[in-house]
Design a protein around this motif. Structure first.
Motif, short mmCIF file in Angstrom:
data_model
loop_
_atom_site.label_atom_id
_atom_site.label_comp_id
_atom_site.label_asym_id
_atom_site.label_seq_id
_atom_site.Cartn_x
_atom_site.Cartn_y
_atom_site.Cartn_z
N PRO A 37 -12.49 20.43 7.55
CA PRO A 37 -12.93 20.47 8.94
C PRO A 37 -13.45 19.14 9.50
O PRO A 37 -13.60 19.00 10.69
N THR A 38 -13.69 18.18 8.64
CA THR A 38 -14.19 16.90 9.14
C THR A 38 -13.06 15.95 9.55
O THR A 38 -13.32 14.84 9.99
N SER A 39 -11.82 16.40 9.40
CA SER A 39 -10.69 15.56 9.80
C SER A 39 -10.66 15.43 11.31
O SER A 39 -10.76 16.41 12.03
N GLY A 40 -10.52 14.21 11.79
CA GLY A 40 -10.52 13.96 13.23
C GLY A 40 -9.14 13.67 13.78
O GLY A 40 -8.12 13.84 13.11
N ARG A 41 -9.10 13.21 15.03
CA ARG A 41 -7.85 12.96 15.72
C ARG A 41 -7.03 11.85 15.04
O ARG A 41 -5.82 11.95 14.94
N ASN A 42 -7.69 10.80 14.57
CA ASN A 42 -6.96 9.72 13.92
C ASN A 42 -6.31 10.18 12.62
O ASN A 42 -5.16 9.82 12.33
N THR A 43 -7.00 11.00 11.86
CA THR A 43 -6.43 11.57 10.64
C THR A 43 -5.25 12.45 10.98
O THR A 43 -4.20 12.39 10.33
N ALA A 44 -5.39 13.27 12.02
CA ALA A 44 -4.30 14.15 12.45
C ALA A 44 -3.09 13.32 12.87
O ALA A 44 -1.95 13.65 12.54
N ARG A 45 -3.33 12.24 13.60
CA ARG A 45 -2.23 11.37 14.04
C ARG A 45 -1.49 10.79 12.85
O ARG A 45 -0.25 10.79 12.79
N LYS A 46 -2.23 10.32 11.86
CA LYS A 46 -1.60 9.76 10.66
C LYS A 46 -0.84 10.83 9.87
O LYS A 46 0.23 10.55 9.32
N ASP A 47 -1.40 12.03 9.81
CA ASP A 47 -0.72 13.13 9.11
C ASP A 47 0.58 13.49 9.80
O ASP A 47 1.61 13.68 9.15
N LEU A 48 0.56 13.58 11.14
CA LEU A 48 1.79 13.90 11.87
C LEU A 48 2.84 12.81 11.67
O LEU A 48 4.02 13.10 11.46
N ARG A 49 2.41 11.56 11.71
CA ARG A 49 3.35 10.45 11.50
C ARG A 49 3.94 10.51 10.08
O ARG A 49 5.14 10.30 9.90
N ALA A 50 3.12 10.79 9.09
CA ALA A 50 3.60 10.86 7.71
C ALA A 50 4.57 12.03 7.53
O ALA A 50 5.60 11.89 6.86
N LEU A 51 4.26 13.19 8.12
CA LEU A 51 5.16 14.34 8.01
C LEU A 51 6.48 14.08 8.71
O LEU A 51 7.53 14.51 8.25
N SER A 52 6.43 13.32 9.79
CA SER A 52 7.66 12.92 10.47
C SER A 52 8.47 11.95 9.60
O SER A 52 9.69 12.06 9.49
N GLY A 53 7.78 11.03 8.97
CA GLY A 53 8.43 10.07 8.09
C GLY A 53 9.12 10.73 6.91
O GLY A 53 10.15 10.25 6.43
N ARG A 54 8.54 11.84 6.43
CA ARG A 54 9.16 12.59 5.33
C ARG A 54 10.32 13.45 5.79
O ARG A 54 11.03 14.03 4.98
N GLY A 55 10.47 13.59 7.13
CA GLY A 55 11.54 14.41 7.66
C GLY A 55 11.16 15.85 7.94
O GLY A 55 12.01 16.65 8.30
N ASP A 56 9.87 16.18 7.79
CA ASP A 56 9.43 17.54 8.03
C ASP A 56 9.22 17.84 9.52
O ASP A 56 9.27 19.00 9.93
#
Length: 80
Positions: A37-56
């Motif tokens: 729950p302590t994950s913020g917007r910047n962490t979410a942005r990086k996670d979305l970018r990484a999932l996109s990079g993996r092709g998910d």
């Protein structure tokens, strides 16, 4: 022993379940109800970018608002 899941794996499962377009703001709001729950917007942005990079996820750029959003890449669903 229960299976361990990563934050990105949890987020990807939520994205696939809920569908639609995902912004960093939407992902951050959903992560507030996650085991991280302590994950913020910047962490979410990086996670979305990484999932996109993996092709998910597929990234979409809106030229008018200059914002990026993501949608689940259905062709990768079975690979996860």
């Amino acid at each position: 022993m229960p299976e361990l899941i990563t934050r990105r794996g949890w987020l990807l499962a939520e994205i696939r379940t809920r569908g639609g377009r995902w912004t960093a703001q939407r992902a951050a709001a959903v992560l507030q109800q996650s085991p991280w729950p302590t994950s913020g917007r910047n962490t979410a942005r990086k996670d979305l970018r990484a999932l996109s990079g993996r092709g998910d996820l597929t990234a979409w750029d809106d030229r008018e608002t200059q914002r990026r959003s993501y949608t689940p890449n259905t062709s990768r669903k079975a690979a996860a």
